[in-house]
Design a protein around this motif. Structure first.
Motif, PDB file in Angstrom:
ATOM      1  N   GLU A  61       0.834  -1.205   0.000  1.00 12.27           N
ATOM      2  CA  GLU A  61       0.000   0.000   0.000  1.00 12.27           C
ATOM      3  C   GLU A  61       0.869   1.256   0.000  1.00 12.27           C
ATOM      4  O   GLU A  61       0.619   2.211  -0.756  1.00 12.27           O
ATOM      5  CB  GLU A  61      -0.923  -0.002   1.211  1.00 12.27           C
ATOM      6  N   LEU A  62       1.901   1.273   0.833  1.00 15.14           N
ATOM      7  CA  LEU A  62       2.810   2.416   0.868  1.00 15.14           C
ATOM      8  C   LEU A  62       3.618   2.518  -0.420  1.00 15.14           C
ATOM      9  O   LEU A  62       3.903   3.620  -0.901  1.00 15.14           O
ATOM     10  CB  LEU A  62       3.747   2.299   2.069  1.00 15.14           C
ATOM     11  N   LYS A  63       3.975   1.367  -0.979  1.00 12.27           N
ATOM     12  CA  LYS A  63       4.742   1.372  -2.240  1.00 12.27           C
ATOM     13  C   LYS A  63       3.914   1.978  -3.361  1.00 12.27           C
ATOM     14  O   LYS A  63       4.421   2.762  -4.172  1.00 12.27           O
ATOM     15  CB  LYS A  63       5.144  -0.068  -2.583  1.00 12.27           C
ATOM     16  N   ARG A  64       2.634   1.638  -3.411  1.00  9.78           N
ATOM     17  CA  ARG A  64       1.764   2.211  -4.446  1.00  9.78           C
ATOM     18  C   ARG A  64       1.622   3.721  -4.261  1.00  9.78           C
ATOM     19  O   ARG A  64       1.598   4.480  -5.236  1.00  9.78           O
ATOM     20  CB  ARG A  64       0.394   1.530  -4.417  1.00  9.78           C
ATOM     21  N   GLN A  65       1.525   4.169  -3.015  1.00  8.64           N
ATOM     22  CA  GLN A  65       1.421   5.602  -2.762  1.00  8.64           C
ATOM     23  C   GLN A  65       2.693   6.337  -3.179  1.00  8.64           C
ATOM     24  O   GLN A  65       2.621   7.429  -3.760  1.00  8.64           O
ATOM     25  CB  GLN A  65       1.128   5.845  -1.286  1.00  8.64           C
ATOM     26  N   MET A  66       3.853   5.747  -2.897  1.00  7.19           N
ATOM     27  CA  MET A  66       5.110   6.389  -3.270  1.00  7.19           C
ATOM     28  C   MET A  66       5.261   6.482  -4.782  1.00  7.19           C
ATOM     29  O   MET A  66       5.658   7.523  -5.317  1.00  7.19           O
ATOM     30  CB  MET A  66       6.287   5.612  -2.665  1.00  7.19           C
ATOM     31  N   LEU A  67       4.937   5.401  -5.487  1.00  8.50           N
ATOM     32  CA  LEU A  67       5.039   5.420  -6.943  1.00  8.50           C
ATOM     33  C   LEU A  67       4.048   6.399  -7.555  1.00  8.50           C
ATOM     34  O   LEU A  67       4.345   7.062  -8.555  1.00  8.50           O
ATOM     35  CB  LEU A  67       4.811   4.011  -7.496  1.00  8.50           C
ATOM     36  N   SER A  68       2.862   6.504  -6.955  1.00  8.07           N
ATOM     37  CA  SER A  68       1.871   7.464  -7.452  1.00  8.07           C
ATOM     38  C   SER A  68       2.347   8.891  -7.230  1.00  8.07           C
ATOM     39  O   SER A  68       2.155   9.766  -8.077  1.00  8.07           O
ATOM     40  CB  SER A  68       0.523   7.237  -6.753  1.00  8.07           C
ATOM     41  N   LEU A  69       2.984   9.144  -6.090  1.00 13.99           N
ATOM     42  CA  LEU A  69       3.530  10.466  -5.824  1.00 13.99           C
ATOM     43  C   LEU A  69       4.662  10.808  -6.793  1.00 13.99           C
ATOM     44  O   LEU A  69       4.754  11.935  -7.282  1.00 13.99           O
ATOM     45  CB  LEU A  69       4.029  10.546  -4.385  1.00 13.99           C
ATOM     46  N   TYR A  99       5.000   9.697  -9.786  1.00 11.38           N
ATOM     47  CA  TYR A  99       4.368   9.963 -11.083  1.00 11.38           C
ATOM     48  C   TYR A  99       3.719  11.338 -11.092  1.00 11.38           C
ATOM     49  O   TYR A  99       3.781  12.073 -12.081  1.00 11.38           O
ATOM     50  CB  TYR A  99       3.338   8.876 -11.380  1.00 11.38           C
ATOM     51  N   HIS A 100       3.100  11.700  -9.976  1.00 11.89           N
ATOM     52  CA  HIS A 100       2.452  13.006  -9.874  1.00 11.89           C
ATOM     53  C   HIS A 100       3.472  14.136 -10.001  1.00 11.89           C
ATOM     54  O   HIS A 100       3.259  15.098 -10.749  1.00 11.89           O
ATOM     55  CB  HIS A 100       1.718  13.115  -8.534  1.00 11.89           C
ATOM     56  N   PHE A 101       4.593  14.021  -9.295  1.00 12.24           N
ATOM     57  CA  PHE A 101       5.610  15.063  -9.361  1.00 12.24           C
ATOM     58  C   PHE A 101       6.260  15.123 -10.749  1.00 12.24           C
ATOM     59  O   PHE A 101       6.685  16.186 -11.202  1.00 12.24           O
ATOM     60  CB  PHE A 101       6.682  14.826  -8.303  1.00 12.24           C
ATOM     61  N   PHE A 157     -17.744   8.985  -5.975  1.00 10.95           N
ATOM     62  CA  PHE A 157     -16.930   9.072  -7.175  1.00 10.95           C
ATOM     63  C   PHE A 157     -15.455   9.158  -6.809  1.00 10.95           C
ATOM     64  O   PHE A 157     -15.076   9.843  -5.865  1.00 10.95           O
ATOM     65  CB  PHE A 157     -17.325  10.295  -8.006  1.00 10.95           C
ATOM     66  N   ILE A 158     -14.610   8.446  -7.579  1.00  8.38           N
ATOM     67  CA  ILE A 158     -13.174   8.498  -7.364  1.00  8.38           C
ATOM     68  C   ILE A 158     -12.644   9.778  -8.000  1.00  8.38           C
ATOM     69  O   ILE A 158     -12.868  10.029  -9.178  1.00  8.38           O
ATOM     70  CB  ILE A 158     -12.477   7.273  -7.983  1.00  8.38           C
ATOM     71  N   PRO A 159     -11.952  10.639  -7.243  1.00  9.52           N
ATOM     72  CA  PRO A 159     -11.463  11.909  -7.812  1.00  9.52           C
ATOM     73  C   PRO A 159     -10.456  11.672  -8.929  1.00  9.52           C
ATOM     74  O   PRO A 159      -9.815  10.629  -9.018  1.00  9.52           O
ATOM     75  CB  PRO A 159     -10.802  12.604  -6.615  1.00  9.52           C
ATOM     76  N   VAL A 160     -10.324  12.670  -9.788  1.00 12.20           N
ATOM     77  CA  VAL A 160      -9.302  12.641 -10.820  1.00 12.20           C
ATOM     78  C   VAL A 160      -7.934  12.612 -10.162  1.00 12.20           C
ATOM     79  O   VAL A 160      -7.726  13.193  -9.098  1.00 12.20           O
ATOM     80  CB  VAL A 160      -9.450  13.877 -11.738  1.00 12.20           C
ATOM     81  N   PHE A 161      -6.965  11.936 -10.800  1.00  8.44           N
ATOM     82  CA  PHE A 161      -5.657  11.707 -10.192  1.00  8.44           C
ATOM     83  C   PHE A 161      -5.009  13.007  -9.733  1.00  8.44           C
ATOM     84  O   PHE A 161      -4.611  13.143  -8.588  1.00  8.44           O
ATOM     85  CB  PHE A 161      -4.750  10.996 -11.204  1.00  8.44           C
ATOM     86  N   LEU A 162      -4.898  13.994 -10.630  1.00  8.22           N
ATOM     87  CA  LEU A 162      -4.227  15.239 -10.270  1.00  8.22           C
ATOM     88  C   LEU A 162      -4.976  15.997  -9.203  1.00  8.22           C
ATOM     89  O   LEU A 162      -4.389  16.596  -8.310  1.00  8.22           O
ATOM     90  CB  LEU A 162      -4.076  16.115 -11.526  1.00  8.22           C
ATOM     91  N   GLN A 163      -6.318  15.952  -9.268  1.00  7.47           N
ATOM     92  CA  GLN A 163      -7.108  16.652  -8.274  1.00  7.47           C
ATOM     93  C   GLN A 163      -6.964  16.007  -6.909  1.00  7.47           C
ATOM     94  O   GLN A 163      -6.880  16.669  -5.883  1.00  7.47           O
ATOM     95  CB  GLN A 163      -8.569  16.668  -8.698  1.00  7.47           C
TER      96      GLN A 163
END
Length: 219
Positions: A170-178, A180-182, A207-213
């Motif tokens: 779960e933490l690994k997915r959050q780090m990779l998403s961050l 990608y976001h940056f 509703f699931i928010p948009v990724f950037l939002q």
């Protein structure tokens, strides 16, 4: 639905026209569509034509290695991903022999290359699935860390994380998403949703928010 169907048909016509002008051909028999919708009442799929032939609509489709289902639950993708990872775990099971097996550092490198790379691929997409769906991948991670560390099966899961210097999935997915976001933030730093989409999300909290939002609100 009629408005959406007309817009999609116009887009398909523009694509086929561009392909014809540049010497490309799209195979109508290999083309499929997915109607992403979470409505429970009966509603028909749009009728889209490609070169005069109807595009067939399916419940799920694979795109760049990720399986998208019509409700975006990613349950099929997670199940197939777990099956692939469990098959790759056989390498670690063979190399974990205490008599002639590999050392911990080598085991972790093999795990990251053969199993963890599969779990990380596309996690920024399928990471939006329900927590109960994503938890189906946790046993694979725990078994692999158990084999790499050589600990007892009755050991606490958190001890595997500390011993192998590996975070929870779960933490690994959050780090990779961050990450990608940056990485893409400088391209979409002025990104804003249309007002009617903001009102729709405020009215329907499910509703699931948009990724950037989503990540803009988290900071």
């Amino acid at each position: 639905m009629n408005f959406i169907q007309r817009q999609l048909q116009t887009a398909v016509n523009n694509i086929t026209q561009w392909c014809s002008s540049n010497g490309f051909t799209i195979s109508a028999s290999k083309t499929a569509g997915v109607h992403f919708c979470r409505k429970r009442n009966l509603h028909l799929d749009p009728e889209i034509k490609l070169y005069g032939e109807d595009i067939k609509f399916v419940n799920e489709i694979r795109f760049l290695g990720v399986i998208f289902d019509k409700k975006l639950s990613f349950l099929s993708h997670v199940k197939q991903l777990r099956k692939k990872c469990e098959s790759a775990l056989n390498i670690l099971k063979v190399l974990s022999t205490t008599a002639w097996g590999a050392d911990r550092v080598s085991m972790l490198k093999i795990y990251r290359a053969t199993v963890l790379s599969k779990l990380d691929y596309g996690c920024t997409i399928y990471g939006s699935a329900r927590k109960s769906v994503l938890q189906k991948l946790d046993p694979v991670h725990h078994i692999a860390l158990d084999l790499c560390s050589g600990a007892f099966r009755t050991s606490l899961v958190k001890s595997f994380y500390d011993d192998c210097y590996e975070p929870a999935l779960e933490l690994k997915r959050q780090m990779l998403s961050l990450h990608y976001h940056f990485k893409i933030h400088h391209r979409f730093h002025d990104f804003k949703l249309r007002p009617f989409l903001l009102r729709l999300q405020d009215a329907r909290k499910s509703f699931i928010p948009v990724f950037l939002q989503e990540f803009s609100h988290s900071f």
